[in-house]
Design a protein around this motif. Structure first.
Motif, PDB file in Angstrom:
ATOM      1  N   ARG A 108      -4.678  -1.407 -19.920  1.00 33.06           N
ATOM      2  CA  ARG A 108      -5.026  -1.819 -21.279  1.00 33.06           C
ATOM      3  C   ARG A 108      -4.214  -1.149 -22.385  1.00 33.06           C
ATOM      4  O   ARG A 108      -4.186  -1.636 -23.505  1.00 33.06           O
ATOM      5  CB  ARG A 108      -6.518  -1.524 -21.532  1.00 33.06           C
ATOM      6  N   ASP A 182     -11.764  -7.647 -24.613  1.00 32.58           N
ATOM      7  CA  ASP A 182     -11.671  -6.346 -25.275  1.00 32.58           C
ATOM      8  C   ASP A 182     -11.556  -6.523 -26.788  1.00 32.58           C
ATOM      9  O   ASP A 182     -12.219  -5.824 -27.574  1.00 32.58           O
ATOM     10  CB  ASP A 182     -10.446  -5.570 -24.770  1.00 32.58           C
ATOM     11  N   GLU A 183     -10.706  -7.464 -27.200  1.00 35.51           N
ATOM     12  CA  GLU A 183     -10.498  -7.673 -28.629  1.00 35.51           C
ATOM     13  C   GLU A 183     -11.769  -8.155 -29.307  1.00 35.51           C
ATOM     14  O   GLU A 183     -12.083  -7.739 -30.432  1.00 35.51           O
ATOM     15  CB  GLU A 183      -9.363  -8.684 -28.824  1.00 35.51           C
ATOM     16  N   TYR A 186     -13.945  -5.163 -29.765  1.00 34.15           N
ATOM     17  CA  TYR A 186     -13.492  -4.320 -30.868  1.00 34.15           C
ATOM     18  C   TYR A 186     -13.907  -4.902 -32.208  1.00 34.15           C
ATOM     19  O   TYR A 186     -14.293  -4.165 -33.139  1.00 34.15           O
ATOM     20  CB  TYR A 186     -11.967  -4.171 -30.820  1.00 34.15           C
ATOM     21  N   ALA A 190     -17.215  -2.235 -31.131  1.00 33.05           N
ATOM     22  CA  ALA A 190     -17.238  -1.407 -29.922  1.00 33.05           C
ATOM     23  C   ALA A 190     -15.982  -0.552 -29.843  1.00 33.05           C
ATOM     24  O   ALA A 190     -14.891  -0.970 -30.235  1.00 33.05           O
ATOM     25  CB  ALA A 190     -17.333  -2.297 -28.684  1.00 33.05           C
ATOM     26  N   GLY A 191     -16.141   0.655 -29.334  1.00 35.56           N
ATOM     27  CA  GLY A 191     -15.009   1.545 -29.125  1.00 35.56           C
ATOM     28  C   GLY A 191     -14.448   1.379 -27.722  1.00 35.56           C
ATOM     29  O   GLY A 191     -14.890   0.524 -26.945  1.00 35.56           O
ATOM     30  N   ASN A 192     -13.466   2.218 -27.386  1.00 40.95           N
ATOM     31  CA  ASN A 192     -12.829   2.123 -26.077  1.00 40.95           C
ATOM     32  C   ASN A 192     -13.809   2.385 -24.940  1.00 40.95           C
ATOM     33  O   ASN A 192     -13.799   1.693 -23.921  1.00 40.95           O
ATOM     34  CB  ASN A 192     -11.658   3.110 -25.994  1.00 40.95           C
ATOM     35  N   THR A 195     -16.295  -0.533 -24.576  1.00 38.35           N
ATOM     36  CA  THR A 195     -15.622  -1.661 -23.942  1.00 38.35           C
ATOM     37  C   THR A 195     -15.413  -1.408 -22.459  1.00 38.35           C
ATOM     38  O   THR A 195     -15.585  -2.304 -21.620  1.00 38.35           O
ATOM     39  CB  THR A 195     -14.267  -1.914 -24.626  1.00 38.35           C
TER      40      THR A 195
END
Length: 294
Positions: A108, A182-183, A186, A190-192, A195
């Protein structure tokens, strides 16, 4: 009979021979695989200690070998079993966790040295674990890990050596999970980590199940590295402990206990089978996935 009919008959005969040959080959392979398994199973019920028997199925069958393993004061099988379960479960948890993080990062994120790191991982997975035996032993002696923390050192070896190849495999699976998910996460704030845990990892359960099964099996099946590192009898794993049955060291070299060895080795399959049943719904898709990509 015209040439067209003869040609059709020849093709059918050729196809029949091909199919027959395939079935014969499969039958031979099944016999080669199944016979040793049957030999171990029936030997474990043989009350004698002989490696050979006049018949595959012993004339007298008994559970005495299994009873001896768990009740005899001369048997440390339960201790070996606990040692192996401790190591296998720890390796499974740590390996799945670390491989998940590293594979997610490589799948990622873009960072300097990413391609070189993947190249190093690909090279490292080619080398067998046994090629580093001397290095593992020398390092363990210098750091005092062999003398004082053999189990922890074994866990570190199993986990560390599995990270390169498994990272490459899991990354290939994660690459097939759309990054649009993921996008979208975000955009919702949401953070890393959110996610990673709530979006990506649930979708990666099949490949993680495969990793968990492999990680759990490795310490149970390994003899060479465990024998090299373990120095105290009470720290023996199942593979190392069972070897004493066939080497004669348990009886001072006077008798080899092959049927007890068969019973003990057969029981190793039980926790693996239980884990396989638990993970079965994920394993089929996981075993056919994870091909490397880009």
């Amino acid at each position: 009979m015209n040439s067209k009919t003869r040609g059709s008959t020849a093709r059918k005969a050729k196809e029949g021979l091909r199919v027959t040959g395939m079935y014969v080959f499969l039958v031979v392979i099944c016999v080669v695989i199944i016979y040793p398994i049957l030999w171990i199973i029936f030997s474990s019920f043989n009350p004698s200690q002989s490696m050979f028997s006049s018949t595959l199925i012993p004339k007298e069958m008994s559970l005495s070998n299994y009873v001896w393993l768990f009740t005899s004061p001369d048997s440390d099988y339960l201790l070996w079993f606990c040692n192996s379960m401790k190591i296998s479960l720890t390796v499974m948890v740590l390996q799945v966790a670390l491989v998940s993080f590293t594979a997610y990062a490589y799948s990622r994120f873009s960072f300097r040295g990413k391609k070189f790191g993947l190249l190093i991982f690909m090279v490292l997975q080619i080398l067998p674990l046994t090629s580093a035996m001397i290095a593992f032993y020398a390092l363990g002696i210098l750091l005092g890990l062999v003398q004082n923390h053999a189990h922890a050192y074994l866990i570190a070896i199993y986990v560390g050596s599995a990270i390169p190849g498994n990272t490459y495999l899991v990354k290939g699976y994660l690459d097939n999970i759309p990054k649009e998910l993921d996008e979208a996460a975000y955009l919702d704030g949401a953070g890393n980590f959110t996610t990673f845990f709530l979006i990506v990892m649930p979708l990666a359960k099949p490949i993680l199940a495969v990793q968990a099964l492999w990680a759990f099996m490795t310490p149970l099946q390994d003899f060479v590295i465990a024998k090299l590192i373990i120095r105290e009898p009470e720290l023996n794993t199942l593979a190392v402990g069972l070897q004493s049955f066939v080497s004669g060291s348990m009886t001072g070299g006077t008798q080899m206990q092959f049927t007890k060895f068969a019973a003990g080795s057969l029981l190793i399959a039980l926790p693996i089978a239980l884990l396989y049943i638990f993970l079965q719904k994920y394993l089929i898709s996981g075993l056919t996935a994870g091909g490397t990509k880009g």
